[in-house]
Scaffold this active site. Sequence first.
Site, PDB file in Angstrom:
ATOM      1  N   HIS A 243      52.426  52.927 -19.708  1.00 37.17           N
ATOM      2  CA  HIS A 243      53.487  51.960 -19.427  1.00 37.17           C
ATOM      3  C   HIS A 243      54.343  52.581 -18.342  1.00 37.17           C
ATOM      4  O   HIS A 243      54.742  53.743 -18.452  1.00 37.17           O
ATOM      5  CB  HIS A 243      54.319  51.699 -20.683  1.00 37.17           C
ATOM      6  CG  HIS A 243      55.292  50.574 -20.515  1.00 37.17           C
ATOM      7  ND1 HIS A 243      56.402  50.672 -19.714  1.00 37.17           N
ATOM      8  CD2 HIS A 243      55.318  49.321 -21.021  1.00 37.17           C
ATOM      9  CE1 HIS A 243      57.060  49.517 -19.745  1.00 37.17           C
ATOM     10  NE2 HIS A 243      56.420  48.685 -20.530  1.00 37.17           N
ATOM     11  N   GLU A 256      59.365  45.807 -19.696  1.00 32.84           N
ATOM     12  CA  GLU A 256      59.068  45.190 -18.415  1.00 32.84           C
ATOM     13  C   GLU A 256      59.984  44.002 -18.123  1.00 32.84           C
ATOM     14  O   GLU A 256      60.167  43.616 -16.970  1.00 32.84           O
ATOM     15  CB  GLU A 256      57.636  44.665 -18.557  1.00 32.84           C
ATOM     16  CG  GLU A 256      56.853  44.526 -17.333  1.00 32.84           C
ATOM     17  CD  GLU A 256      55.371  44.461 -17.719  1.00 32.84           C
ATOM     18  OE1 GLU A 256      54.865  45.409 -18.354  1.00 32.84           O
ATOM     19  OE2 GLU A 256      54.754  43.464 -17.402  1.00 32.84           O
ATOM     20  N   ARG A 259      62.604  44.435 -15.454  1.00 35.41           N
ATOM     21  CA  ARG A 259      62.168  44.113 -14.088  1.00 35.41           C
ATOM     22  C   ARG A 259      61.959  42.611 -13.930  1.00 35.41           C
ATOM     23  O   ARG A 259      62.362  42.013 -12.933  1.00 35.41           O
ATOM     24  CB  ARG A 259      60.863  44.863 -13.755  1.00 35.41           C
ATOM     25  CG  ARG A 259      61.082  46.319 -13.386  1.00 35.41           C
ATOM     26  CD  ARG A 259      59.776  47.091 -13.318  1.00 35.41           C
ATOM     27  NE  ARG A 259      59.272  47.381 -14.658  1.00 35.41           N
ATOM     28  CZ  ARG A 259      57.996  47.387 -15.005  1.00 35.41           C
ATOM     29  NH1 ARG A 259      57.064  47.115 -14.116  1.00 35.41           N
ATOM     30  NH2 ARG A 259      57.651  47.664 -16.237  1.00 35.41           N
ATOM     31  N   ARG A 280      50.619  46.948 -14.880  1.00 34.46           N
ATOM     32  CA  ARG A 280      51.101  48.246 -15.341  1.00 34.46           C
ATOM     33  C   ARG A 280      50.349  49.417 -14.720  1.00 34.46           C
ATOM     34  O   ARG A 280      50.943  50.457 -14.445  1.00 34.46           O
ATOM     35  CB  ARG A 280      50.980  48.312 -16.858  1.00 34.46           C
ATOM     36  CG  ARG A 280      51.985  47.402 -17.499  1.00 34.46           C
ATOM     37  CD  ARG A 280      51.826  47.339 -18.974  1.00 34.46           C
ATOM     38  NE  ARG A 280      52.975  46.637 -19.527  1.00 34.46           N
ATOM     39  CZ  ARG A 280      53.128  46.335 -20.804  1.00 34.46           C
ATOM     40  NH1 ARG A 280      52.193  46.658 -21.665  1.00 34.46           N
ATOM     41  NH2 ARG A 280      54.197  45.717 -21.213  1.00 34.46           N
ATOM     42  N   HIS A 382      50.800  54.069 -23.508  1.00 33.78           N
ATOM     43  CA  HIS A 382      51.372  52.911 -24.170  1.00 33.78           C
ATOM     44  C   HIS A 382      50.371  52.105 -24.982  1.00 33.78           C
ATOM     45  O   HIS A 382      50.670  51.659 -26.077  1.00 33.78           O
ATOM     46  CB  HIS A 382      51.980  52.018 -23.091  1.00 33.78           C
ATOM     47  CG  HIS A 382      52.756  50.863 -23.634  1.00 33.78           C
ATOM     48  ND1 HIS A 382      53.763  51.027 -24.560  1.00 33.78           N
ATOM     49  CD2 HIS A 382      52.667  49.529 -23.410  1.00 33.78           C
ATOM     50  CE1 HIS A 382      54.272  49.841 -24.858  1.00 33.78           C
ATOM     51  NE2 HIS A 382      53.619  48.922 -24.190  1.00 33.78           N
ATOM     52  N   HIS A 383      49.206  51.902 -24.436  1.00 33.49           N
ATOM     53  CA  HIS A 383      48.278  50.983 -25.109  1.00 33.49           C
ATOM     54  C   HIS A 383      46.853  51.439 -24.843  1.00 33.49           C
ATOM     55  O   HIS A 383      46.532  51.899 -23.760  1.00 33.49           O
ATOM     56  CB  HIS A 383      48.468  49.566 -24.557  1.00 33.49           C
ATOM     57  CG  HIS A 383      47.701  48.509 -25.293  1.00 33.49           C
ATOM     58  ND1 HIS A 383      48.249  47.782 -26.326  1.00 33.49           N
ATOM     59  CD2 HIS A 383      46.428  48.075 -25.172  1.00 33.49           C
ATOM     60  CE1 HIS A 383      47.347  46.932 -26.796  1.00 33.49           C
ATOM     61  NE2 HIS A 383      46.229  47.099 -26.104  1.00 33.49           N
ATOM     62  N   ARG A 422      45.889  45.909 -19.927  1.00 32.35           N
ATOM     63  CA  ARG A 422      46.522  44.794 -20.639  1.00 32.35           C
ATOM     64  C   ARG A 422      47.791  44.341 -19.930  1.00 32.35           C
ATOM     65  O   ARG A 422      48.606  45.162 -19.527  1.00 32.35           O
ATOM     66  CB  ARG A 422      46.879  45.209 -22.059  1.00 32.35           C
ATOM     67  CG  ARG A 422      47.653  44.145 -22.808  1.00 32.35           C
ATOM     68  CD  ARG A 422      47.910  44.525 -24.240  1.00 32.35           C
ATOM     69  NE  ARG A 422      48.862  45.609 -24.398  1.00 32.35           N
ATOM     70  CZ  ARG A 422      50.180  45.494 -24.252  1.00 32.35           C
ATOM     71  NH1 ARG A 422      50.721  44.342 -23.879  1.00 32.35           N
ATOM     72  NH2 ARG A 422      50.968  46.527 -24.446  1.00 32.35           N
TER      73      ARG A 422
END
Length: 449
Positions: A243, A256, A259, A280, A382-383, A422
């Site tokens: 992220h 996010e 932003r 990302r 992050h993911h 993602r």
Amino acid sequence: PKDTVDVVVVGSGGAGFSASVAAHDKGASVILIEKEPVIGGNAKLAAGGMNAAWTDQQKAKGIEDSVDSMRKDTMKGGRDLNNPALVDVLVTHSKGSVDWMTAMGADLNDVGRMGGASANRSHRPTGGAGVGAHVIQVLYDNAVKRDIDMRMNTRGIEILKDDSGKVKGLLVKGMYKGYYWIKADAVILATGGFAKNNDRVAKLDPKLKGFISTNQPGATGDGIDVAANAGAAMQDLQYIQAHPTLSVKGGVMVTEAVRGNGAILVNREGKRFVNEITTRDKASAAILEQTGKSAYLIFDDSVRKSLKKIDKYIGLGVVPTADTLVNLGKLENIDGKALTETVARYNTLVTSGKDTDFGRPNLPRALNEGNYYAIEVTPGIHHTMGGVKIDSKAEIMNAKQQVIPGLYGAGEVTGGVHGANRLGGNAISDIITFGRVAGEEAATYSKKN
Ligand code: ADP
């Protein structure tokens, strides 16, 4: 309590709770287990939103969007490596999943922009409070209302099968009870990802060795091992997402949506360097190229007022504030003169409606109101996009592409929905939709077996 049910759900994130409630409502008896002492997994930390297209909430705000546009954005964001059949489930169910949550009491009326999206489609509570905590609260309340048997401090260890290969239950380990079997015709793995397990991450992607993570402690990936031991095939494990905006000061993830609602990214030299709401992977790579491998989110009071979540970050003490951009620069050792010029230039782009410098597609507001804020950010893990292989009914498959009867998977533990990357806002959408699908399919299956 008895240890024989129709469906066992492993993991109490959004996928596990959605699966539990959906299976219950299809007539199945359900036990939900969670290895941690608290519910909610990583889902409860999600701040951005729940992506969905063509919803009543969008229509009420006059936002033009379509299922097809969400499909295209999701595939493009995933570098076209997503499984199109799973993306189809994600996008065609997205409105229904928002309606399902709304009918259970959720407020998803605020709609904002997230990276890689060509429309405002990230649904979240009014005022922009964190979506994950809200969604988990609503699902938990609904699970309580249905009297679903929830067991914390209980880890799923091994899938039990009969001689024909059908799932018959799960070996679990309770913190106080020790090992015991739960007999069930169907098991749903909703155990989340493994971003917090840096050994596992670095083995798959050595560039990420030593990276900090945004995830909760339970995101270690033991569910992946449970599935693999039961013969599940894996897909795309090597795709691990950083992220872009983890606060350097607090280690907290900055959504996010900051932003999306208008903040810009600048480097220590006070200059913009990227379309702030790109995907990302691209935003993270761009930040790592800057001096000190970090950058600053810069915004003003108008952005702050647009998103409640920002006050949380301020409360955590990770957001230096000043009355002018020059003074803000002094606090953080950013070139204040350049920063002032950058913001003035950005404001002219907002007025003209086109970002000719970096091609940012949304320019929601000029940054010229009141106090100014800076959050130093760097990418954090992050993911995890990859995981167990599922079909569009959330059935887990083996290496021969056959379904393992009675074994289902939903959420971050699965691979294929997000391809190589993602999009922000697609995780909550994924876990609610595939959680529901898994719950309904498992309930239907268990009635026949
Ligand atoms: P998702 O977003 O896909 O719903 P989350 O990360 O939110 O995933 O939730 C997954 C949950 O599953 C976490 O609370 C995690 O602690 C739990 N979990 C992971 N592995 C196990 C396991 N083996 N047994 C029980 N719970 C597990």
